[in-house]
Design a protein around this motif. Structure first.
Motif, mmCIF file in Angstrom:
data_model
loop_
_atom_site.group_PDB
_atom_site.id
_atom_site.type_symbol
_atom_site.label_atom_id
_atom_site.label_comp_id
_atom_site.label_asym_id
_atom_site.label_seq_id
_atom_site.Cartn_x
_atom_site.Cartn_y
_atom_site.Cartn_z
ATOM 1 N N ARG A 17 19.180 92.719 16.087
ATOM 2 C CA ARG A 17 19.283 91.798 17.226
ATOM 3 C C ARG A 17 18.186 90.753 17.098
ATOM 4 N NH1 ARG A 17 21.352 93.945 22.495
ATOM 5 N NH2 ARG A 17 22.575 95.817 22.063
ATOM 6 N N ILE A 26 23.886 91.500 14.657
ATOM 7 C CA ILE A 26 24.384 90.848 13.440
ATOM 8 C C ILE A 26 23.671 91.465 12.248
ATOM 9 C CG2 ILE A 26 24.653 88.655 12.211
ATOM 10 C CD1 ILE A 26 24.531 87.255 14.940
ATOM 11 N N ASN A 27 24.456 92.041 11.331
ATOM 12 C CA ASN A 27 23.897 92.743 10.165
ATOM 13 C C ASN A 27 22.904 93.826 10.573
ATOM 14 O OD1 ASN A 27 25.362 91.103 8.366
ATOM 15 N ND2 ASN A 27 23.755 89.540 8.401
ATOM 16 N N LYS A 69 22.363 84.632 22.521
ATOM 17 C CA LYS A 69 23.483 83.685 22.469
ATOM 18 C C LYS A 69 23.771 83.120 23.848
ATOM 19 C CE LYS A 69 28.215 83.262 20.726
ATOM 20 N NZ LYS A 69 29.381 83.978 20.170
#
Length: 379
Positions: A101, A97-98, A105
């Motif tokens: 890490r 994400i962006n 999840k």
């Protein structure tokens, strides 16, 4: 054994109530845009707060002489394994994400192992420094002693910096390490060497990354334009738009605030108002009076934790409580300075108030262990 420190218990309970209130009030725009439902964030906050509060209470009842090391080693080993394994996990489990890490999840939930790793490191340092840092006569001898810590922790910090792109967490852990070493009996010269090394690594990390360098220049331009007649550096502060809106939100709050639920800058201007910029959101809705009360509560909380550290008979308990108090202090101070543009924003949460299950659970577990220790302290 005496009773737990009830003042810490009450303050944390107040923070959880405030966290739930602002998890309902602040992210309303995000819930509307993403069709998440009016109670999406507050429901999740309350879930983690309830679990965390239960863990805190459960831990506070335990005998520290029997359970402190067991729980500490469990947190350290589990979180260390997760931090090491994260770069090798598939993206379905550890999504990028962006460009970073930071989360694992599991179903509808994701958690950040580094939040628990910080508590594990504090436990390890309290356990190890109690046994190692004593009767050191020379600076050379002390540097030789702490070198293995620097190498091992440095390896973990590299993983966090390289794969999670989380310079803020590394800075906080390095500072906690330096302060704990000093309190354990280390020399002040060693403390200054560690701080100097941290500053050097910070400069290296910023200068070696185009993204970080651009953000640092943007922060310098924004900060200097706010506090000096002329900017120190001529650079676009567009990437620091969130901090600009944060300052506007704080200014809009005035003395009494706009009222709970009546904030304006949470409506699309501050997208992270419920996480990184929660203090700005609180300041807008409750004003200087509200944010001052939050600051006072944090000061009392940290004072009580340090008092437990000072009054504990076992050095191991002293160092752990001191480490937790230092961690909470640094995160609150760094976040507060960041949202007011006094230092670069580091993405650090405000303990108990920012929305985020991992941070909330880790902090409540840490407080539970401090309350466990408080029964052995002569308060």
């Amino acid at each position: 054994m005496q009773k737990i420190d009830i003042i810490i218990f009450i303050i944390v309970a107040i923070f959880l109530l405030l966290g739930a209130l602002f998890s309902y009030s602040l992210p309303i725009y995000l819930e509307t845009v993403k069709n998440l439902g009016e109670y999406h964030f507050v429901a999740r906050y309350l879930l983690f707060a309830t679990v965390g509060f239960g863990l805190m209470v459960g831990l506070s009842y335990l005998n520290p002489d029997k359970w402190f090391n067991v729980i500490g080693w469990g947190i350290l080993i589990t979180s260390s394994i997760l931090v090491i394994s994260m770069p090798f996990l598939p993206e379905t489990i550890a999504p990028v994400i962006n460009g970073a890490r930071r989360w694992i999840k599991i179903g509808p939930f994701k958690f950040s192992p580094v939040e628990f790793f910080k508590i594990g490191v504090i436990f390890f340092l309290s356990w190890s420094f109690t046994r190692k840092v004593k009767n050191i006569k020379s600076l050379k001898e002390e540097i030789k002693l702490i070198l293995p810590y620097v190498v091992i922790l440095g390896g973990f910090w590299y993983l966090i910096l390289a794969y999670q792109s989380d310079l803020g967490q590394v800075m906080v852990m390095a500072l906690v390490f330096a302060f704990m070493l000093l309190i354990a009996g280390g020399k002040f010269k060693t403390f200054t060497l560690i701080i100097s090394g941290g500053i050097f690594i910070f400069i290296l990390a910023v200068s070696s990354s185009h993204y970080r360098l651009a953000r640092f220049k943007a922060w310098l331009a924004l900060m200097s334009s706010n506090f000096f007649p002329h900017p120190i550096i001529d650079a676009s502060s567009a990437s620091y738009g969130q901090v600009k809106e944060s300052l506007n939100a704080i200014h809009n709050g005035g003395i009494l605030g706009q009222g709970i639920g009546n904030g304006v800058f949470k409506l699309g201007f501050l997208s992270d108002v419920h996480t990184d910029f929660v203090l700005a959101g609180i300041a807008e809705e409750s004003g200087i009076i509200g944010i001052s009360l939050v600051v006072i509560l944090f000061m009392v909380l940290v004072y009580r934790i340090f008092k437990i550290a000072n009054r504990s008979e076992k050095k191991e308990y002293q160092l752990f409580a001191f480490g937790v108090g230092t961690l909470i202090s640094l995160q609150f101070i760094f976040n507060g300075l960041g949202v007011t543009s006094l230092i670069p924003i580091k993405g650090l949460t405000v303990p108990f108030l920012s929305y985020g299950g991992s941070s909330l659970l880790a902090n409540l577990i840490a407080i539970g262990m401090v309350l466990m220790i408080s029964k052995k302290a002569k308060l």
